[in-house]
Design a protein around this motif. Structure first.
Motif, PDB file in Angstrom:
ATOM      1  N   LEU A 240       7.982 -22.573  -2.172  1.00 45.19           N
ATOM      2  CA  LEU A 240       7.488 -21.352  -2.804  1.00 45.19           C
ATOM      3  C   LEU A 240       6.797 -20.449  -1.784  1.00 45.19           C
ATOM      4  CD1 LEU A 240       6.914 -19.641  -5.331  1.00 45.19           C
ATOM      5  CD2 LEU A 240       4.877 -21.058  -5.711  1.00 45.19           C
ATOM      6  N   GLY A 241       6.001 -21.023  -0.915  1.00 45.38           N
ATOM      7  CA  GLY A 241       5.333 -20.251   0.127  1.00 45.38           C
ATOM      8  C   GLY A 241       6.320 -19.536   1.037  1.00 45.38           C
ATOM      9  N   LYS A 242       7.426 -20.213   1.351  1.00 43.06           N
ATOM     10  CA  LYS A 242       8.465 -19.597   2.185  1.00 43.06           C
ATOM     11  C   LYS A 242       9.201 -18.491   1.426  1.00 43.06           C
ATOM     12  CE  LYS A 242       9.167 -23.761   4.898  1.00 43.06           C
ATOM     13  NZ  LYS A 242       9.996 -24.939   5.114  1.00 43.06           N
ATOM     14  N   GLU A 243       9.383 -18.672   0.126  1.00 42.44           N
ATOM     15  CA  GLU A 243      10.124 -17.693  -0.667  1.00 42.44           C
ATOM     16  C   GLU A 243       9.381 -16.365  -0.805  1.00 42.44           C
ATOM     17  OE1 GLU A 243      11.193 -19.484  -4.395  1.00 42.44           O
ATOM     18  OE2 GLU A 243      12.606 -20.860  -3.447  1.00 42.44           O
ATOM     19  N   ILE A 244       8.059 -16.370  -0.730  1.00 41.61           N
ATOM     20  CA  ILE A 244       7.335 -15.109  -0.886  1.00 41.61           C
ATOM     21  C   ILE A 244       7.172 -14.359   0.441  1.00 41.61           C
ATOM     22  CG2 ILE A 244       6.103 -15.941  -2.927  1.00 41.61           C
ATOM     23  CD1 ILE A 244       3.559 -15.980  -1.136  1.00 41.61           C
ATOM     24  N   HIS A 245       7.658 -14.935   1.530  1.00 41.96           N
ATOM     25  CA  HIS A 245       7.531 -14.297   2.845  1.00 41.96           C
ATOM     26  C   HIS A 245       8.088 -12.870   2.869  1.00 41.96           C
ATOM     27  CE1 HIS A 245       8.703 -13.454   7.063  1.00 41.96           C
ATOM     28  NE2 HIS A 245       7.454 -13.807   7.257  1.00 41.96           N
ATOM     29  N   PRO A 246       9.285 -12.599   2.335  1.00 41.98           N
ATOM     30  CA  PRO A 246       9.787 -11.217   2.376  1.00 41.98           C
ATOM     31  C   PRO A 246       8.859 -10.221   1.679  1.00 41.98           C
ATOM     32  CG  PRO A 246      11.569 -12.715   1.803  1.00 41.98           C
ATOM     33  CD  PRO A 246      10.285 -13.517   1.774  1.00 41.98           C
ATOM     34  N   ALA A 247       8.255 -10.619   0.581  1.00 49.63           N
ATOM     35  CA  ALA A 247       7.336  -9.724  -0.125  1.00 49.63           C
ATOM     36  C   ALA A 247       6.105  -9.452   0.727  1.00 49.63           C
ATOM     37  CB  ALA A 247       6.934 -10.321  -1.467  1.00 49.63           C
ATOM     38  N   LEU A 248       5.567 -10.482   1.378  1.00 43.81           N
ATOM     39  CA  LEU A 248       4.393 -10.303   2.229  1.00 43.81           C
ATOM     40  C   LEU A 248       4.727  -9.465   3.452  1.00 43.81           C
ATOM     41  CD1 LEU A 248       2.742 -13.823   2.070  1.00 43.81           C
ATOM     42  CD2 LEU A 248       2.073 -11.755   0.867  1.00 43.81           C
ATOM     43  N   LYS A 249       5.923  -9.664   3.996  1.00 42.26           N
ATOM     44  CA  LYS A 249       6.328  -8.867   5.153  1.00 42.26           C
ATOM     45  C   LYS A 249       6.451  -7.395   4.753  1.00 42.26           C
ATOM     46  CE  LYS A 249       9.132  -9.026   9.161  1.00 42.26           C
ATOM     47  NZ  LYS A 249       9.536  -9.875  10.188  1.00 42.26           N
ATOM     48  N   GLY A 250       6.947  -7.132   3.546  1.00 44.95           N
ATOM     49  CA  GLY A 250       7.012  -5.767   3.040  1.00 44.95           C
ATOM     50  C   GLY A 250       5.629  -5.160   2.887  1.00 44.95           C
ATOM     51  N   MET A 251       4.683  -5.967   2.409  1.00 49.14           N
ATOM     52  CA  MET A 251       3.304  -5.491   2.282  1.00 49.14           C
ATOM     53  C   MET A 251       2.714  -5.197   3.660  1.00 49.14           C
ATOM     54  SD  MET A 251       1.972  -8.020  -0.740  1.00 49.14           S
ATOM     55  CE  MET A 251       0.306  -7.406  -0.737  1.00 49.14           C
ATOM     56  N   TYR A 252       3.044  -6.021   4.630  1.00 53.87           N
ATOM     57  CA  TYR A 252       2.580  -5.814   6.007  1.00 53.87           C
ATOM     58  C   TYR A 252       3.087  -4.466   6.529  1.00 53.87           C
ATOM     59  CZ  TYR A 252       2.065  -6.639  11.038  1.00 53.87           C
ATOM     60  OH  TYR A 252       1.743  -6.529  12.361  1.00 53.87           O
ATOM     61  N   LYS A 253       4.384  -4.225   6.348  1.00 50.87           N
ATOM     62  CA  LYS A 253       4.967  -2.959   6.799  1.00 50.87           C
ATOM     63  C   LYS A 253       4.347  -1.775   6.052  1.00 50.87           C
ATOM     64  CE  LYS A 253       9.399  -4.844   8.280  1.00 50.87           C
ATOM     65  NZ  LYS A 253      10.845  -4.889   8.033  1.00 50.87           N
ATOM     66  N   GLY A 254       4.087  -1.941   4.768  1.00 52.86           N
ATOM     67  CA  GLY A 254       3.430  -0.892   3.999  1.00 52.86           C
ATOM     68  C   GLY A 254       2.038  -0.613   4.523  1.00 52.86           C
ATOM     69  N   GLY A 255       1.319  -1.662   4.905  1.00 50.78           N
ATOM     70  CA  GLY A 255      -0.015  -1.495   5.479  1.00 50.78           C
ATOM     71  C   GLY A 255       0.019  -0.692   6.768  1.00 50.78           C
ATOM     72  N   ILE A 256       1.029  -0.946   7.590  1.00 46.82           N
ATOM     73  CA  ILE A 256       1.180  -0.186   8.839  1.00 46.82           C
ATOM     74  C   ILE A 256       1.414   1.291   8.525  1.00 46.82           C
ATOM     75  CG2 ILE A 256       2.691   0.181  10.842  1.00 46.82           C
ATOM     76  CD1 ILE A 256       2.994  -2.896  10.956  1.00 46.82           C
ATOM     77  N   LEU A 257       2.247   1.569   7.530  1.00 48.59           N
ATOM     78  CA  LEU A 257       2.494   2.967   7.133  1.00 48.59           C
ATOM     79  C   LEU A 257       1.215   3.634   6.650  1.00 48.59           C
ATOM     80  CD1 LEU A 257       5.899   2.631   5.228  1.00 48.59           C
ATOM     81  CD2 LEU A 257       5.510   3.691   7.465  1.00 48.59           C
ATOM     82  N   PHE A 258       0.440   2.944   5.817  1.00 49.63           N
ATOM     83  CA  PHE A 258      -0.817   3.508   5.328  1.00 49.63           C
ATOM     84  C   PHE A 258      -1.805   3.745   6.464  1.00 49.63           C
ATOM     85  CE2 PHE A 258       0.268   1.603   1.042  1.00 49.63           C
ATOM     86  CZ  PHE A 258       0.495   2.830   0.437  1.00 49.63           C
ATOM     87  N   GLU A 259      -1.899   2.790   7.390  1.00 49.16           N
ATOM     88  CA  GLU A 259      -2.809   2.955   8.520  1.00 49.16           C
ATOM     89  C   GLU A 259      -2.400   4.144   9.378  1.00 49.16           C
ATOM     90  OE1 GLU A 259      -2.799  -0.835  10.488  1.00 49.16           O
ATOM     91  OE2 GLU A 259      -4.186  -1.715   9.020  1.00 49.16           O
ATOM     92  N   LYS A 260      -1.097   4.316   9.595  1.00 48.15           N
ATOM     93  CA  LYS A 260      -0.603   5.458  10.366  1.00 48.15           C
ATOM     94  C   LYS A 260      -0.967   6.756   9.641  1.00 48.15           C
ATOM     95  CE  LYS A 260       3.594   7.432  12.402  1.00 48.15           C
ATOM     96  NZ  LYS A 260       3.247   8.794  12.088  1.00 48.15           N
ATOM     97  N   ASN A 261      -0.782   6.784   8.340  1.00 45.19           N
ATOM     98  CA  ASN A 261      -1.098   7.963   7.550  1.00 45.19           C
ATOM     99  C   ASN A 261      -2.591   8.291   7.627  1.00 45.19           C
ATOM    100  OD1 ASN A 261      -0.396  10.090   5.682  1.00 45.19           O
ATOM    101  ND2 ASN A 261      -1.439   8.891   4.116  1.00 45.19           N
ATOM    102  N   ILE A 262      -3.433   7.280   7.530  1.00 41.97           N
ATOM    103  CA  ILE A 262      -4.883   7.475   7.636  1.00 41.97           C
ATOM    104  C   ILE A 262      -5.237   8.041   9.007  1.00 41.97           C
ATOM    105  CG2 ILE A 262      -7.110   6.265   7.743  1.00 41.97           C
ATOM    106  CD1 ILE A 262      -5.913   4.334   5.603  1.00 41.97           C
ATOM    107  N   PHE A 263      -4.625   7.484  10.060  1.00 41.61           N
ATOM    108  CA  PHE A 263      -4.877   7.959  11.407  1.00 41.61           C
ATOM    109  C   PHE A 263      -4.444   9.415  11.554  1.00 41.61           C
ATOM    110  CE2 PHE A 263      -3.456   8.672  15.806  1.00 41.61           C
ATOM    111  CZ  PHE A 263      -4.634   8.408  16.485  1.00 41.61           C
ATOM    112  N   ASP A 264      -3.265   9.744  11.024  1.00 44.63           N
ATOM    113  CA  ASP A 264      -2.758  11.121  11.118  1.00 44.63           C
ATOM    114  C   ASP A 264      -3.664  12.089  10.364  1.00 44.63           C
ATOM    115  OD1 ASP A 264      -0.648  10.226  12.643  1.00 44.63           O
ATOM    116  OD2 ASP A 264       0.818  10.276  11.004  1.00 44.63           O
ATOM    117  N   LEU A 265      -4.211  11.680   9.233  1.00 40.52           N
ATOM    118  CA  LEU A 265      -5.098  12.548   8.443  1.00 40.52           C
ATOM    119  C   LEU A 265      -6.419  12.799   9.156  1.00 40.52           C
ATOM    120  CD1 LEU A 265      -4.508  11.197   4.833  1.00 40.52           C
ATOM    121  CD2 LEU A 265      -3.712  13.366   5.779  1.00 40.52           C
TER     122      LEU A 265
END
Length: 108
Positions: free
Chosen positions: A81-106
């Motif tokens: 189960l822990g391995k199966e949720i990896h893609p969702a967590l990786k997506g959240m990680y990428k989303g976090g990078i996008l939000f951080e970039k947006n915050i920096f740009d603002l």
């Protein structure tokens, strides 16, 4: 693990907590001893790390293996189960990078 009205809420309720998602991402790279996790997660106390590991184990996301040695050796690994949720967590990680970039740009 308590079922919520929405599966998204159930997912978030299980992985929310001090560095739970980060612990899972580290374990996806391979089994880790407790001392390795302490070194990787320097921003939380050992008490909090232990609490999060127990909750992840209770929710069926990680395995805890104790080897009968002196001193005892404890290793943590992901369950299926822990391995199966990896893609969702990786997506959240990428989303976090996008939000951080947006915050920096603002801010600039």
């Amino acid at each position: 693990m308590k079922k919520s009205y929405c599966p998204i809420d159930t997912f978030i309720n299980v992985i929310k907590g001090k560095r739970k998602a980060t612990i899972i991402l580290h374990l996806f790279q391979g089994d880790k001893r407790y001392s390795e996790l302490v070194k990787l997660l320097t921003d939380i106390s050992e008490r909090m790390l232990t609490k999060q590991l127990k909750e992840l184990e209770s929710d069926g996301l990680i395995n805890r293996t104790v080897y009968p040695e002196v001193p005892p050796r404890v290793e943590y690994s992901l369950t299926t189960l822990g391995k199966e949720i990896h893609p969702a967590l990786k997506g959240m990680y990428k989303g976090g990078i996008l939000f951080e970039k947006n915050i920096f740009d603002l801010q600039n």
